[in-house]
Design a protein around this motif. Sequence first.
Motif, short mmCIF file in Angstrom:
data_model
loop_
_atom_site.label_atom_id
_atom_site.label_comp_id
_atom_site.label_asym_id
_atom_site.label_seq_id
_atom_site.Cartn_x
_atom_site.Cartn_y
_atom_site.Cartn_z
N TRP A 250 0.86 -1.19 0.00
CA TRP A 250 0.00 0.00 0.00
C TRP A 250 0.88 1.23 0.00
CZ3 TRP A 250 -4.73 -0.07 3.87
CH2 TRP A 250 -5.73 -0.93 3.37
N THR B 52 -9.05 -1.59 -2.19
CA THR B 52 -9.82 -2.77 -2.63
C THR B 52 -8.97 -3.75 -3.42
OG1 THR B 52 -10.54 -1.54 -4.61
CG2 THR B 52 -12.01 -1.50 -2.68
N ASP B 53 -7.66 -3.53 -3.48
CA ASP B 53 -6.77 -4.37 -4.29
C ASP B 53 -6.61 -5.75 -3.65
OD1 ASP B 53 -4.86 -5.51 -5.87
OD2 ASP B 53 -3.39 -3.90 -5.66
N LYS B 54 -7.23 -6.76 -4.25
CA LYS B 54 -7.21 -8.11 -3.69
C LYS B 54 -5.87 -8.81 -3.87
CE LYS B 54 -12.21 -8.82 -4.06
NZ LYS B 54 -13.29 -9.67 -4.60
N SER B 55 -4.97 -8.21 -4.65
CA SER B 55 -3.64 -8.79 -4.78
C SER B 55 -2.77 -8.47 -3.57
CB SER B 55 -2.95 -8.29 -6.06
OG SER B 55 -2.68 -6.90 -5.96
N THR B 56 -3.26 -7.58 -2.72
CA THR B 56 -2.57 -7.25 -1.47
C THR B 56 -3.29 -7.94 -0.32
OG1 THR B 56 -3.92 -5.28 -1.00
CG2 THR B 56 -2.00 -4.99 -2.43
N PRO B 57 -2.62 -8.13 0.80
CA PRO B 57 -3.29 -8.75 1.96
C PRO B 57 -4.24 -7.75 2.64
CG PRO B 57 -1.04 -8.17 2.53
CD PRO B 57 -1.20 -7.88 1.06
N LEU B 58 -5.42 -7.56 2.04
CA LEU B 58 -6.33 -6.51 2.47
C LEU B 58 -6.69 -6.62 3.96
CD1 LEU B 58 -8.87 -6.16 -0.49
CD2 LEU B 58 -7.17 -4.50 0.28
#
Length: 352
Positions: free
Chosen positions: A30, A258-264
């Motif tokens: 992030w 909202t980026d699901k490629s990151t550990p939200l």
Amino acid sequence: MQAILGVFFHFIGGFASGSFYIPYKKVKNWAWESYWIVGGFFSWLIVPFLAAWITVPDFLAIIRNTSSTTLFWTYFMGVLWGIGGLTFGLAMRYLGLSLGMSVALGYTSAFGSLIPPIYRDLFGHEAGAVTFSSMLHSNSGLLVLAGVVVCLLGIAICGKAGVMKERELPEDKKKESIQEFNLRKGLLVATVSGILSACFNFGIEAGKPMAEIAVQQGSNPLFQNNVIFVVLLWGGLTTNLCWCMLLNARNKTFGNYTDKSTPLASNYLFAAIAGTTWFLQFFFYGMGESKLGNGASSWILHMAFIIMVSSLWGITLREWKGVSSKTYGTIIAGIITIMISVLLVGYGNSLE
């Protein structure tokens, strides 16, 4: 006993502030502005509201019935402090915990601890309030002022250690512990941060009528400042929200949320922990201030404990890895000097 309790509460608050940035280091992929404002919603909106709701009955009614002048100055000091707060985050980013905290809080210590007593001398004060002139004419006040001077000396020593580190380490070594290390840029934002961050103490002073009403209505004096924090931190939220949204737009980082490629889930969790930990510094500051008063002693104790804890964290996180024994000894000497200042301020208060 009251002085000892005040020092203890300030230590807990200082520990929270000196530690709050650690969870942010667990946020992955992030941008700074994204995790800073997520944590900020907890720091400046959610947790202060909950704290006031639990500890100050009818706190919203107190705010509604407070004069517009009091609300304006409390909020406005929060806006100015908010600028200091967001540049504070940048100082940590460019200088690391130990050096960034030392430089920024050096300015905050001097401005935040001494200007309120000087202000009371110049513009009047209620009976019994601590003024700069009264401090000069009492043994306890002189000891507190001596503690302020010693604290600033300790901060200067910590800053000197940072400059020595800058001269000693090659760029690749600096970036091992602080990825965006930049001494010139960091010192600039730390200076702005330190001066404007002192406005938080001015905001507490401006919002005192709300705390007084809370006590009159039966609130525990230990938590009287929590109603002030609600309004004061609205100002901080305003500044930080505007700036972070601007950075999100400029850097095209709105997708972080909202980026699901990151550990939200973990990113939101660690940002929330950081934000909550940050607010705890002022929750306990308010408790300490209720025991010692909002004079130079409370503010300098708070700042000293923050610097001491953050410097120790900096050492633990190996921000000083690879420096000479002389430089390492200098940062240790700075921490010890700050600890001495805490003892001086605490003892000075015990004499009152």
